[in-house]
Design a protein around this motif. Structure first.
Motif, PDB file in Angstrom:
ATOM      1  N   LYS A 217      57.484 -31.892  99.984  1.00 28.22           N
ATOM      2  CA  LYS A 217      56.292 -31.410  99.055  1.00 28.22           C
ATOM      3  C   LYS A 217      56.964 -30.555  98.130  1.00 28.22           C
ATOM      4  O   LYS A 217      57.714 -29.701  98.340  1.00 28.22           O
ATOM      5  N   PHE A 218      56.476 -30.779  96.695  1.00 22.53           N
ATOM      6  CA  PHE A 218      57.033 -29.786  95.741  1.00 22.53           C
ATOM      7  C   PHE A 218      55.854 -28.990  95.026  1.00 22.53           C
ATOM      8  O   PHE A 218      54.862 -29.582  95.127  1.00 22.53           O
TER       9      PHE A 218
ATOM     10  N   LYS B 104      50.164 -42.192 100.783  1.00 24.38           N
ATOM     11  CA  LYS B 104      51.327 -41.427 101.060  1.00 24.38           C
ATOM     12  C   LYS B 104      51.491 -40.303 100.240  1.00 24.38           C
ATOM     13  O   LYS B 104      52.228 -39.362 100.555  1.00 24.38           O
ATOM     14  N   TRP B 105      50.821 -40.200  99.050  1.00 26.89           N
ATOM     15  CA  TRP B 105      50.745 -39.090  98.157  1.00 26.89           C
ATOM     16  C   TRP B 105      49.903 -37.998  98.502  1.00 26.89           C
ATOM     17  O   TRP B 105      48.901 -38.198  99.091  1.00 26.89           O
ATOM     18  N   GLU B 106      50.081 -36.828  98.080  1.00 28.56           N
ATOM     19  CA  GLU B 106      49.429 -35.567  98.421  1.00 28.56           C
ATOM     20  C   GLU B 106      49.366 -34.973  97.262  1.00 28.56           C
ATOM     21  O   GLU B 106      50.284 -34.537  96.488  1.00 28.56           O
ATOM     22  N   ILE B 107      48.397 -34.112  96.572  1.00 28.89           N
ATOM     23  CA  ILE B 107      48.151 -33.447  95.429  1.00 28.89           C
ATOM     24  C   ILE B 107      47.028 -32.524  95.684  1.00 28.89           C
ATOM     25  O   ILE B 107      46.014 -32.759  96.096  1.00 28.89           O
TER      26      ILE B 107
ATOM     27  N   GLY C  22      53.127 -34.079  96.847  1.00 27.75           N
ATOM     28  CA  GLY C  22      53.902 -34.380  98.199  1.00 27.75           C
ATOM     29  C   GLY C  22      53.915 -35.915  98.347  1.00 27.75           C
ATOM     30  O   GLY C  22      53.077 -36.484  97.701  1.00 27.75           O
ATOM     31  N   TYR C  23      54.693 -36.107  99.147  1.00 28.01           N
ATOM     32  CA  TYR C  23      55.140 -37.914  99.484  1.00 28.01           C
ATOM     33  C   TYR C  23      55.422 -37.719 100.926  1.00 28.01           C
ATOM     34  O   TYR C  23      56.561 -37.158 101.331  1.00 28.01           O
TER      35      TYR C  23
END
Length: 355
Positions: free
Chosen positions: A312-313, A248-251, A303-304
């Protein structure tokens, strides 16, 4: 007059029709599944600085704080045309920004704080519509898109506001690779600006400053107003994303690039020549003049995916700028939230066995 030195190298005193970097992290090459989608991007620009083209003296830099909220609606129509999927987009932004040419010191005596000479602006941007927007699936997780839209000057337009009062034609294109959890996206838009009516921007802010001599104020609100007919140089915006999903994470890294491809053309009538002002004449007269905006930004996205809502940050920094707000201290923070507002009803499935 110093308090309004916050312009880009578009018409002095306006921020243009697009905030560079707003679409970082977005999948721009592929159309969404059928439905209506909502994307909200909140951004904060704290204590930035820049050498905007409204000159405030040798070495002077504008210092500003800004917050804003960009709202985008996308319709995944599911309709096909020439093999592409049709998906129109609408966008509008709200801004609150303060600007001053006074440094941000750790302390100081009376009148040595940026609260003096600080200008606060609360504005609603122009509406950007992309009614012609299509995406093509190239196979192997590659997608491309292309569209044609426009920015309509329906936003805040009081005298001296920092938003454009002119139309812009906006072609766009993007490419995305979405295989194996990656989002490699490069998206570009090119703002072709029409001429200004001279109602907003630095010239009118100067004219209405109580400290401005009456003769100069009258000069800038009459036929000599350089903003009346001012045409800002066309601008290319490129936002890019290179992120990877882990469950579920994005980087991954993101970035943006802004480049004004041609110089501004001032308007108004120079009383000395009977013709429109030139950039050189404005500079010689000590008035805000022309520039050619370049801005390079890099950042990091985390992001999550919460299921129905994706967040997303992004932290980014302006590493190079010319004729625009931004400097090596030009930090920017973005918080992006997206979800589907509406989805078409699933077709009713007929039973396999009927009586």
């Amino acid at each position: 007059m110093a308090s309004i030195d916050q312009s880009l190298a578009t018409e002095p005193g306006n921020f243009g029709n697009y905030l560079s970097g707003t679409s970082m992290g977005a999948i721009l090459g592929a159309a969404p599944p059928p439905g209506l989608y909502f994307n909200n991007t909140m951004f904060y620009l704290p204590m930035g600085s820049g050498n905007g083209n409204t000159t405030c003296g040798p070495g002077c830099k504008t210092r500003f704080n800004g917050v804003g909220d960009s709202v985008t609606f996308t319709w995944g129509s599911g309709l096909k045309f020439l093999g592409g999927t049709y998906y129109p987009v609408a966008n509008i932004v709200g801004y609150q920004a303060s600007a001053t040419t006074v440094p941000y010191p750790p302390g100081g005596g009376p009148l040595q704080s940026p609260i003096y000479g600080n200008t606060m602006n609360i504005m609603i941007s122009n509406l950007t519509l992309t009614p012609l927007n299509f995406s093509w699936d190239l196979g192997s997780a590659w997608f491309v898109s292309a569209g044609l839209g426009f920015a309509a000057p329906i936003g805040t337009n009081y005298a001296g506001a920092t938003l454009p009062d002119y139309w812009a034609v906006v072609p766009r294109a993007a490419i995305s690779y979405l295989g194996n959890g990656w989002n490699f996206t490069v998206g570009a838009r090119y703002d072709i600006n029409m001429s200004s009516e001279g109602r907003t921007g630095a010239y009118q802010a100067i004219a209405r400053n109580p400290a401005t001599p009456l003769a100069l104020a009258s000069f800038l609100t009459g036929t000599a107003n350089p903003g009346d007919g001012y045409t800002s140089g066309n601008t290319l915006y490129v936002d890019w994303t290179a992120t990877k999903k882990f469950d579920k994470w994005e980087i991954g890294p993101v970035g943006a690039f802004r480049w004004q491809t041609n110089y501004d053309t001032p308007g108004g009538t120079n009383p000395a020549t009977g013709a429109a002002w030139t950039c050189t004449q404005l500079t010689a007269r000590g008035l805000p003049s022309c520039g050619k905006d370049i801005d390079v930004t890099v950042g990091l996205l985390i992001g999550y995916n919460f299921g129905p809502v994706d967040m997303k940050f992004i932290y980014s920094n302006v590493v190079y700028s010319k004729d625009s707000p931004g400097a090596n201290t030009g930090s920017e923070f973005f918080l992006k939230t997206s979800f589907r507002l509406w989805a078409p009803d699933e077709p009713v499935k007929k039973p396999l066995i009927t009586k």
